[in-house]
Design an enzyme around this catalytic site. Sequence first.
Site, PDB file in Angstrom:
ATOM      1  N   PRO A  64       0.812  -1.226   0.000  1.00  0.00           N
ATOM      2  CA  PRO A  64       0.000   0.000   0.000  1.00  0.00           C
ATOM      3  C   PRO A  64       0.842   1.270   0.000  1.00  0.00           C
ATOM      4  CG  PRO A  64      -0.543  -1.407   1.906  1.00  0.00           C
ATOM      5  CD  PRO A  64       0.587  -2.058   1.187  1.00  0.00           C
ATOM      6  N   GLU A 120       0.137  -7.085   8.107  1.00  0.00           N
ATOM      7  CA  GLU A 120       0.334  -5.634   8.174  1.00  0.00           C
ATOM      8  C   GLU A 120       1.470  -5.175   7.282  1.00  0.00           C
ATOM      9  OE1 GLU A 120      -2.781  -4.705   9.619  1.00  0.00           O
ATOM     10  OE2 GLU A 120      -1.443  -2.997   9.903  1.00  0.00           O
ATOM     11  N   ARG A 155      -2.210  -8.823 -21.724  1.00  0.00           N
ATOM     12  CA  ARG A 155      -2.985  -8.383 -22.886  1.00  0.00           C
ATOM     13  C   ARG A 155      -2.154  -7.566 -23.874  1.00  0.00           C
ATOM     14  NH1 ARG A 155      -4.598  -3.506 -22.625  1.00  0.00           N
ATOM     15  NH2 ARG A 155      -6.524  -3.662 -23.824  1.00  0.00           N
ATOM     16  N   ASP A 161      -7.693   2.211 -26.234  1.00  0.00           N
ATOM     17  CA  ASP A 161      -7.906   2.085 -24.797  1.00  0.00           C
ATOM     18  C   ASP A 161      -7.764   3.416 -24.088  1.00  0.00           C
ATOM     19  OD1 ASP A 161      -8.261  -0.590 -24.805  1.00  0.00           O
ATOM     20  OD2 ASP A 161      -6.224  -1.086 -24.187  1.00  0.00           O
TER      21      ASP A 161
HETATM   22  C1  9D3 Z   1      -3.153   0.993   8.804  1.00  0.00           C
HETATM   23  C2  9D3 Z   1      -2.103   0.538   7.892  1.00  0.00           C
HETATM   24  N1  9D3 Z   1      -2.609  -0.303   6.784  1.00  0.00           N
HETATM   25  C3  9D3 Z   1      -2.128   0.297   5.520  1.00  0.00           C
HETATM   26  C4  9D3 Z   1      -3.222   0.865   4.705  1.00  0.00           C
HETATM   27  C5  9D3 Z   1      -2.112  -1.648   6.989  1.00  0.00           C
HETATM   28  C6  9D3 Z   1      -2.215  -2.555   5.834  1.00  0.00           C
HETATM   29  C7  9D3 Z   1      -3.420  -2.825   5.231  1.00  0.00           C
HETATM   30  C8  9D3 Z   1      -3.499  -3.726   4.182  1.00  0.00           C
HETATM   31  C9  9D3 Z   1      -1.075  -3.192   5.379  1.00  0.00           C
HETATM   32  C10 9D3 Z   1      -1.163  -4.097   4.336  1.00  0.00           C
HETATM   33  C11 9D3 Z   1      -2.377  -4.367   3.755  1.00  0.00           C
HETATM   34  C12 9D3 Z   1      -2.460  -5.352   2.656  1.00  0.00           C
HETATM   35  N2  9D3 Z   1      -2.429  -4.663   1.331  1.00  0.00           N
HETATM   36  C13 9D3 Z   1      -1.479  -4.917   0.450  1.00  0.00           C
HETATM   37  O1  9D3 Z   1      -0.610  -5.720   0.692  1.00  0.00           O
HETATM   38  C14 9D3 Z   1      -1.469  -4.188  -0.814  1.00  0.00           C
HETATM   39  C15 9D3 Z   1      -2.301  -3.153  -1.314  1.00  0.00           C
HETATM   40  C16 9D3 Z   1      -3.440  -2.468  -0.772  1.00  0.00           C
HETATM   41  O2  9D3 Z   1      -3.923  -2.732   0.336  1.00  0.00           O
HETATM   42  N3  9D3 Z   1      -4.003  -1.480  -1.524  1.00  0.00           N
HETATM   43  C17 9D3 Z   1      -3.557  -1.140  -2.765  1.00  0.00           C
HETATM   44  N4  9D3 Z   1      -2.503  -1.730  -3.302  1.00  0.00           N
HETATM   45  C18 9D3 Z   1      -1.898  -2.725  -2.572  1.00  0.00           C
HETATM   46  S1  9D3 Z   1      -0.552  -3.557  -3.096  1.00  0.00           S
HETATM   47  C19 9D3 Z   1      -0.491  -4.481  -1.725  1.00  0.00           C
END
Ligand code: 9D3
Length: 254
Positions: free
Chosen positions: A94, A121, A159, A174
């Site tokens: 994230p 996490e 693709r 696209d």
């Molecule tokens: C409060 C902190 N959180 C971050 C938003 C903790 C957290 C939530 C979800 C940590 C990891 C995750 C799991 N998500 C992913 O591994 C992830 C992800 C995502 O949640 N949103 C967009 N792209 C991605 S790429 C990997």
Amino acid sequence: MRFDVITLFPELFAAHQAVGVTRRAFEPGGGIDLRLWPLRDYAEDAYRRVDDRPYGGGPGMVMLVEPLQRALAAVRQSQGEPGAPRLPVILFSPTGAPMTQQRVRALAAGPGAVLVCGRYEGIDQRFVDAEVDEEISLGDFVLSGGEIPALALIDAVARLQPGVLNDAASHEQDSFAADSGLLDCPHYSRPERLPDGREVPAVLLSGHHAQIARWRRERQLELTARRRPDLIAAARAAGRLDKQDEQYLASLGL
Ligand code: 9D3
């Protein structure tokens, strides 16, 4: 090209490879050699443990460095044929940079990548520091792991493989693809008139190709201006809007 995916849930990738226009890309000679590396196989203790509690306290669990490092070592060993390029390691996280079609195109033109899917996490930062070349996010919303973002990237690259989309022109049309940088126009097919009376826009039945092209361009401009003003600004800055486009946008008051 080759994708090596390190994941706790390899079964999530099987269905995608089996369906749709992209299936060809994963067949022999189809362009993508997709290999799955189940992270649990690289846990060494009796409980096959891949996560543990975070130092410093707090919610959730952290993925352990050592199983990740063993899995990556196995990937590297399998890639070790002489002359093979060292593929970059991409972590889905994230906190990564947003995925873009520009990045997808660059990956599709290269030799591949090792894709690491996070769960819990997060991942012990020492693995990220030592091994990860790039972190990519799917966008500003919270998922439960990196598998769906990895699948999104693999699909977007698949693709673009030669022979997957039979119609080369559909790439160019696209949204986000090379040329216009505008959202796509609406599409219509049979029947011309629905039982509730709604009809296909008359211009599309007219046979006037120039008028059809103009109508589509105006729909693209209107939709993009209303929904994605950031893309209008980018198209303007890149010189992709002509005088006629600007006049049409002005006529909308946008
Ligand atoms: C409060 C902190 N959180 C971050 C938003 C903790 C957290 C939530 C979800 C940590 C990891 C995750 C799991 N998500 C992913 O591994 C992830 C992800 C995502 O949640 N949103 C967009 N792209 C991605 S790429 C990997």
